[in-house]
Motif scaffolding. Structure first.
Motif, PDB file in Angstrom:
ATOM      1  N   UNK A   9       0.823  -1.206   0.000  1.00 46.60           N
ATOM      2  CA  UNK A   9       0.000   0.000   0.000  1.00 46.60           C
ATOM      3  C   UNK A   9       0.862   1.263   0.000  1.00 46.60           C
ATOM      4  N   UNK A  10       0.528   2.197  -0.908  1.00 48.15           N
ATOM      5  CA  UNK A  10       1.330   3.422  -1.035  1.00 48.15           C
ATOM      6  C   UNK A  10       0.499   4.675  -0.814  1.00 48.15           C
ATOM      7  N   UNK A  11      -0.692   4.510  -0.192  1.00 44.86           N
ATOM      8  CA  UNK A  11      -1.542   5.666   0.069  1.00 44.86           C
ATOM      9  C   UNK A  11      -2.622   5.857  -0.985  1.00 44.86           C
ATOM     10  N   UNK A  12      -2.588   5.061  -2.049  1.00 47.82           N
ATOM     11  CA  UNK A  12      -3.585   5.195  -3.117  1.00 47.82           C
ATOM     12  C   UNK A  12      -4.665   4.130  -3.059  1.00 47.82           C
ATOM     13  N   UNK A  13      -4.640   3.324  -2.026  1.00 39.36           N
ATOM     14  CA  UNK A  13      -5.630   2.260  -1.907  1.00 39.36           C
ATOM     15  C   UNK A  13      -5.153   0.990  -2.607  1.00 39.36           C
ATOM     16  N   UNK A  14      -5.934  -0.066  -2.459  1.00 37.07           N
ATOM     17  CA  UNK A  14      -5.541  -1.386  -2.953  1.00 37.07           C
ATOM     18  C   UNK A  14      -6.622  -1.983  -3.846  1.00 37.07           C
ATOM     19  N   UNK A  22     -12.245 -11.220   3.791  1.00 37.35           N
ATOM     20  CA  UNK A  22     -12.022 -10.915   5.209  1.00 37.35           C
ATOM     21  C   UNK A  22     -10.838  -9.974   5.380  1.00 37.35           C
ATOM     22  N   UNK A  23      -9.783 -10.188   4.559  1.00 37.21           N
ATOM     23  CA  UNK A  23      -8.609  -9.317   4.643  1.00 37.21           C
ATOM     24  C   UNK A  23      -8.987  -7.887   4.259  1.00 37.21           C
ATOM     25  N   UNK A  81      -8.526  -4.562   6.498  1.00 35.12           N
ATOM     26  CA  UNK A  81      -7.745  -3.402   6.061  1.00 35.12           C
ATOM     27  C   UNK A  81      -8.589  -2.130   6.069  1.00 35.12           C
ATOM     28  N   UNK A  82      -9.841  -2.271   5.668  1.00 34.74           N
ATOM     29  CA  UNK A  82     -10.726  -1.097   5.684  1.00 34.74           C
ATOM     30  C   UNK A  82     -10.871  -0.581   7.106  1.00 34.74           C
ATOM     31  N   UNK A  83     -10.946  -1.525   8.071  1.00 36.96           N
ATOM     32  CA  UNK A  83     -11.043  -1.120   9.478  1.00 36.96           C
ATOM     33  C   UNK A  83      -9.791  -0.362   9.901  1.00 36.96           C
TER      34      UNK A  83
END
Lengths: 572, 572
Positions: free
Chosen positions: A93-98, A114-115, A119-121
């Motif tokens: 992740x580089x700050x632009x989302x996945x 689930x992952x 990650x959203x949390x």
């Protein structure tokens, strides 16, 4: 069969470590996967892909500029854990989302899903894309139920190109969903795969059959059919996919994928037929790929994937990428060549010939026809003998060479060539078409033999005997084999010597020839009986030029056939 | 098995045509081979390579800037004819002369040699280089008698780089001879290859054996040994080659080559061990390659090639190349990443726990030990059941997951965790290590179950019953399977219901548990008996989450094991 491993349970992780060591320019190893080993711009959307292992180059082989940022690898054919997916995403992740891409399988849907939640949390924006290209796994009406197979490559390439171009996560997601909606695959299997350490394959396909609609985890196909020719297989694969062609589509990206044990040569043969079918359907093929992209260990089979292109998808599909396996773009700039290659060779022309010599030429062509027939019949047997100590291709070479010689001899007769020219043309064609050592040697033998003939005179018995000696000289000069080296020379020497001796003793020519053929046969049998003594290792030496014993046996066979022909002719 | 073809005799030419169609950016087809499709500077030395077909990517796959200018292709395993070699050379020649490279086989030596003579007679300067890297084919004292195998790639790469750098024919020849002198290979085969249209393989290797010193035309090895582990195989391969290490050599180029059916994952596993051996010998490995470079149709096996580098050879080996298969160099410039990846996860810490709860935690760890033992024993059987409708990995996953759970539970007990924490840690470890759907589901089940426990209190019978219900809820919420879907839920529902009913009815806990385990077993058997009705195609649907019936059977098994444990404990 999976053969090379230490502990089967370490297979996937050790393979990944070895891969990362080889491709350190592209990737570095993290726990549960690999991430790019090169700098990635801040704010770029991270394309993270993954699934079970055993599908190389899926998925680690797709990591690099222009394609994925990271790949998560589970155990063989098993989804990576939720923890592993989340961990690898955090590294990438580089700050632009996945953008999280994977094939639509229950375990992957569960763990990647689930992952993503986890990650959203943590405040990372994640979009999830299960690839659903396999048309065999569910009907077109329920695309979300389809599995992901080699369409993975195509969809992830679009994702990687869009992210590399600096597009936002929303836009990358839109494009990737579009690509997935427009990607279809269909596959066939000829044989199953074996897990490391397992005693047998996960499934088998009956001999001579192929399973349609295979899965890539050892799931068998949805039905079975007799194995088709390459042309019919191309029709089958393209037919299943063209049925889902969106209206107005003019261009496709295509991936012909090998599942593991199906060879590149086979894929190229199939591609020739597939390209014909797609062109026949009025489609332009853009940057096709042919090779191993999503495998299933050592499974035998292949699949065809099509991406129905629009303008935007075409641009992304064509964009450069620098992953270990999908390297698109230029390394060393070079302009396309513009010169025209002239490859045609015109019909051969021959000098003037007397009617008598032409008659002899016809007779030579008839004799070559008999030889070609006999060698065609003996193809399998010669191959079997050759396989004992050689590479088993002697039968094929002799069949091809003699058939080409016959064709050339007939063409020469038709063009009005004399005896010498007919035999020389036959020899050259034999050498050119048979390939291999024996092709060159047989071609040379016939050409040398023809030096005893002319285009002016009828072929005399004396000229034939002289020709035999010239053939022997040519063969031994070039091949450097001597009697006892277990080559055709073992049979050729007694043949020539007997022919010379018997004609000198005043025997009829047919009798002399048949005595010579018999001598050749005896010598060939003796050579053949030595074969087991050759042992399993045939040393490469100048002595082994010519196929041990198979060469002697084919010589004896042709001598006998020629003898029968001479006897027939003499009887008349 | 070679399966995809139309007419076997057209296999090689059709494959070459398909290859040229896919790689039109690199090559164009000429009669008997391919030449670069890009402009080549006038006066550049032309590197023309070739040999029989069936060895893809050898030799057409090596054509492109920085590598070969053209490749001649004979029929499968047969030398191209003299005429074909000469013809392709004439197309490739740019006024700088020709370096003609091929493996040292009798037929190729003959045809390439004759072609060189013919071209010289036409005024073209031609140098001939037979590659002789195979140390198994002749002793070090007679290198000229050695065959050429995967060393072809290495030697031709040096030739291509030297020619691309604009060196003269004399200099290219000198460097290529040097490279050939310093290139060694050794290979092993696990199984033979089958010619297109042939009924059986050219040779076979007895099951469990490997043939040492194989050839690449179906020639069997020089001896046979039992198949080694990856580590021992690496020792064998490197040992044979290090025996010929020139004094003072510090760096090597290395190619680990797959012969056709040996998979990339296997090669990567082997590479890990090979790299260790080479490093142990004090060698620095430069730009290693691992993959299929010189194959033998679908032969199973591999070979290791080393090029003992000096400064000049290293530069040429590292130089960029842009051929279909050997693409070295940069497409998308990217700097190496400099950030450090921190992948370590510290030891887990747990909250405070009462002695009573710790005792229960120990008991849970003991129970998990019994389950892990039972699942290890059942691994093969569960895999077999799973293979009927799934991918056959259920047994492996259950073994791995339960072993990881046991390890985590023991670590938690050691760290002084209470009952809830021990079970939760075990569940997370199961999910993280087992992989796949069942791993996630079992991990979730144990974690959900632990929610009924605490770290303060001893685990009560009532808490266990409540935990069973929580586990069922977790599994059905996440997996969305219902009774009848042929998943573990089929066994879990009657288990939980029976446990609740029997304890409510006042039965002893051990009795209630065993009744529940029996109910689970019955349900699992019923599910299992349905398996054949599943047919050969398992539809991908949300319903198929969890492994059909194998999941139910493994649940019933663990329930029974737990019952026996409870009975033992109750007896004491």
């Amino acid at each position: 069969m999976t053969t090379i491993f230490d502990a089967p349970e370490d297979f996937a992780t050790t393979a990944l470590a070895g891969f990362a060591a080889i491709y350190s320019r592209n990737v570095r190893l993290v726990k549960g996967g690999v991430v790019r080993s090169t700098k990635v711009p801040k704010g770029k959307v991270a394309v993270v892909i993954g699934g079970g292992s055993g599908h190389y180059p899926a998925f680690a082989g797709y990591v690099g500029p222009g394609l994925a940022d990271a790949a998560v690898a589970g155990d063989v054919f098993a989804s990576p854990s939720t923890a592993a997916v989340a961990r690898v995403c955090r590294h990438a992740e580089q700050g632009g989302g996945v953008l999280l891409g994977f094939g639509n399988y229950a375990g992957d849907v569960l763990n990647f899903g689930l992952a993503a939640e986890r990650l959203r949390a943590e405040g990372i924006d994640v979009r999830v894309l299960p690839v659903t290209d396999d048309v065999a796994s569910a009907p077109a009406e329920t695309p979300a139920k389809r599995r992901g197979i080699a369409g993975d490559l195509v969809v992830f390439k679009i994702a990687g190109a869009a992210a590399e171009a600096g597009k936002s996560l929303d836009e990358v997601e839109r494009l990737v969903r579009l690509a997935n909606d427009r990607t279809v695959s269909f596959g066939v299997a000829f044989g199953g795969c074996t897990l490391p350490g397992a005693a047998g394959p996960l499934f088998t396909v009956p001999k001579g059959q192929m399973a349609l609609g295979l899965g890539i985890h050892g799931e068998p196909g949805v039905s079975e059919e007799r194995i088709a020719t390459a042309s019919d297989l191309a029709k089958l694969l393209t037919g299943k996919l063209l049925a889902e062609r969106p209206a107005g589509t003019k261009k496709v990206a295509a991936v012909l994928n090998g599942l593991g044990s199906t060879k590149y040569e086979e894929l190229f043969v199939l591609w020739t037929a597939v390209a014909k079918e797609l062109a026949g359907a009025g489609l332009e093929i853009v940057d096709p790929e042919c090779g191993e992209f999503v495998t299933s260990l050592d499974m035998q089979g292949c699949s065809l994937t099509l991406l129905w292109l629009d303008e935007q998808l075409e641009e992304l599909w064509r964009a450069p990428s620098d992953a270990p396996v999908m390297r698109k773009g230029t390394i060393i700039p070079a302009e396309p060549a513009t010169d025209e290659i002239v490859d045609a060779e015109g019909p051969q022309s021959f000098g003037p010939a007397s009617e008598a010599s032409k008659e002899s030429g016809k007779c030579i062509a008839q004799l070559i026809a008999k030889i070609a027939d006999a060698l065609k019949e003996a193809e399998e047997e010669l191959g079997r003998i050759d396989a004992i100590a050689g590479d088993g291709d002697h039968g094929q070479g002799m069949r091809r060479g003699s058939a080409a010689a016959l064709e050339a001899a007939k063409a020469a007769v038709f063009a009005g060539a004399g005896a010498a020219s007919v035999l020389a043309a036959a020899g050259d064609a034999w050498a050119d078409r048979a390939g291999g050592t024996s092709g060159a040697i047989w071609g040379l033998a016939l050409r040398s033999w023809s030096n005893a003939f002319s285009d002016e005179e009828k072929v005399s018995d004396a000229a034939i005997v002289k020709g035999a000696r010239l053939a022997l000289e040519g063969v031994t000069r070039l091949g450097r084999a001597r009697v006892g080296d277990k080559t055709m020379v073992d049979a050729l020497v007694p043949f020539v010597e007997t022919l010379e001796r018997e004609t000198a003793a005043g025997k009829s020519f047919a009798e002399a020839w048949n005595a010579a053929a018999k001598a050749a046969q005896q010598a060939a049998n003796a050579t053949s009986s030595l074969t087991p003594k050759l042992g399993r290792a045939r040393p490469l030496a100048e002595k082994s030029i010519g196929h041990p014993d198979a060469g002697a046996i084919s010589l004896a066979l042709t001598a006998r056939v020629a003898g029968e022909f001479l006897k027939e002719t003499a009887d008349v």
